[in-house]
Motif scaffolding. Sequence first.
Motif, short mmCIF file in Angstrom:
data_model
loop_
_atom_site.label_atom_id
_atom_site.label_comp_id
_atom_site.label_asym_id
_atom_site.label_seq_id
_atom_site.Cartn_x
_atom_site.Cartn_y
_atom_site.Cartn_z
N THR A 20 0.98 -1.18 -0.10
CA THR A 20 0.13 0.00 0.00
C THR A 20 0.89 1.30 -0.22
OG1 THR A 20 -1.86 -1.21 1.14
CG2 THR A 20 -1.92 1.29 1.16
N VAL A 21 0.55 2.13 -0.98
CA VAL A 21 1.16 3.23 -0.90
C VAL A 21 0.38 4.51 -0.45
CG1 VAL A 21 2.33 5.04 -2.28
CG2 VAL A 21 2.46 2.73 -2.98
N THR A 22 0.79 5.18 0.48
CA THR A 22 -0.34 6.31 1.39
C THR A 22 -0.41 7.33 0.64
OG1 THR A 22 1.13 6.87 3.16
CG2 THR A 22 -0.33 4.96 3.42
N CYS A 23 -1.36 8.22 0.75
CA CYS A 23 -1.39 9.57 0.37
C CYS A 23 -2.21 10.36 1.10
CB CYS A 23 -2.00 9.62 -1.02
SG CYS A 23 -2.24 11.30 -1.73
N SER A 24 -1.84 11.38 1.42
CA SER A 24 -2.58 12.34 2.32
C SER A 24 -2.43 13.90 2.05
CB SER A 24 -2.20 12.19 3.82
OG SER A 24 -2.90 12.98 4.78
N GLN A 25 -3.44 14.73 1.89
CA GLN A 25 -3.49 15.90 1.78
C GLN A 25 -4.11 16.72 2.78
OE1 GLN A 25 -6.60 17.96 0.84
NE2 GLN A 25 -7.88 16.07 0.42
N ASN A 26 -3.80 18.01 2.99
CA ASN A 26 -4.25 18.92 4.11
C ASN A 26 -4.97 20.02 3.76
OD1 ASN A 26 -2.15 20.34 3.16
ND2 ASN A 26 -0.93 20.34 5.20
N MET A 27 -5.48 19.92 2.34
CA MET A 27 -6.19 21.30 1.91
C MET A 27 -7.62 21.12 1.95
SD MET A 27 -3.16 21.70 -1.04
CE MET A 27 -2.86 19.88 -1.08
N ASN A 28 -8.03 19.92 2.40
CA ASN A 28 -9.61 19.75 2.53
C ASN A 28 -10.18 19.67 0.81
OD1 ASN A 28 -11.94 19.29 3.91
ND2 ASN A 28 -12.84 21.21 3.58
N ARG A 68 -11.41 5.40 -0.50
CA ARG A 68 -11.48 6.86 -0.04
C ARG A 68 -12.50 7.01 1.26
NH1 ARG A 68 -11.58 12.12 -2.66
NH2 ARG A 68 -10.50 13.57 -1.05
N LYS A 69 -11.99 6.50 2.27
CA LYS A 69 -12.82 6.48 3.56
C LYS A 69 -12.92 7.98 4.24
CE LYS A 69 -12.66 1.56 4.45
NZ LYS A 69 -12.17 1.00 2.98
N GLU A 70 -11.86 8.71 3.84
CA GLU A 70 -11.72 9.94 4.69
C GLU A 70 -11.42 10.88 3.54
OE1 GLU A 70 -9.27 9.44 8.71
OE2 GLU A 70 -8.65 8.07 7.26
N LYS A 71 -11.60 12.00 3.71
CA LYS A 71 -11.31 13.13 2.72
C LYS A 71 -10.03 13.30 2.36
CE LYS A 71 -13.49 17.34 1.24
NZ LYS A 71 -14.43 18.54 1.61
N ARG A 72 -9.22 13.18 3.31
CA ARG A 72 -7.76 13.62 3.20
C ARG A 72 -6.92 12.47 2.63
NH1 ARG A 72 -5.50 16.25 7.42
NH2 ARG A 72 -3.41 15.26 7.13
N ASN A 73 -7.35 11.23 2.85
CA ASN A 73 -6.42 10.04 2.43
C ASN A 73 -6.91 9.51 1.30
OD1 ASN A 73 -4.64 10.47 4.65
ND2 ASN A 73 -6.15 9.40 6.08
N PHE A 74 -6.01 8.83 0.57
CA PHE A 74 -6.43 8.15 -0.69
C PHE A 74 -5.38 7.14 -1.02
CE2 PHE A 74 -8.82 7.23 -4.34
CZ PHE A 74 -8.13 7.57 -5.51
N PRO A 75 -5.24 6.03 -0.35
CA PRO A 75 -4.33 4.97 -0.36
C PRO A 75 -4.49 4.14 -1.77
CG PRO A 75 -5.88 4.35 1.02
CD PRO A 75 -6.03 5.67 0.66
N LEU A 76 -3.15 4.08 -2.44
CA LEU A 76 -3.30 3.20 -3.62
C LEU A 76 -2.70 1.60 -3.07
CD1 LEU A 76 -3.14 2.94 -6.66
CD2 LEU A 76 -0.61 3.47 -6.84
#
Lengths: 113, 112
Positions: A20-28, A68-76
């Motif tokens: 799993t490669v994680t991705c997170s953004q803090n810009m809503n 996409r369970k949370e707005k900030r995270n989008f794992p591959l």
Amino acid sequence: EAQVTQNPRYLITVTGKKLTVTCSQNMNHEYMSWYRQDPGLGLRQIYYSMNVEVTDKGDVPEGYKVSRKEKRNFPLILESPSPNQTSLYFCASTSWTASYEQYFGPGTRLTVT
Amino acid sequence: SQQGEEDPQALSIQEGENATMNCSYKTSINNLQWYRQNSGRGLVHLILIRSNEREKHSGRLRVTLDTSKKSSSLLITASRAADTASYFCATGGETSGSRLTFGEGTQLTVNP
């Protein structure tokens, strides 16, 4: 600081070992996307998500999963990686109600042996 | 499928010269964006031009858009060695502006 983070930055793995490669953004941002970049092929979209619980296939989705369970995270997720998935991967996000400018993560260089 | 195609694939110039890169695309668009990528790193947004605009400026960057020819150009004036990078155009569709389709990029080398 507005940013998109990815982890890990570098990964060497073997064929068939789930990763799993994680991705997170803090810009809503509502919109998030995964791309892969290969020499001579440019950037190709793998999957994208318009919002929480809304995902769709891009141009090259085979062999990949996302959530996409949370707005900030989008794992591959690569359930069973193969050598042809060796590539440079980028996560990106944007607010599709605003400017469409995409913010990119720093990239994850994946090697599958 | 690739939407944008950049031309040339590679460009080498001297510091102080202007650099022009072109992008052609195939289908109707909502917007066209240019991004820059330093070797192996994430892309950075440079400028966005909407389909109803013809020209846009940002610092040393000038972008033009000709929707009748389905083409755009990026001009970097008074180039610097630090401008050495790959430049990509990306098009957003009429119905899903956020979903971008990227070209293969132009590799710009600015020699000091």
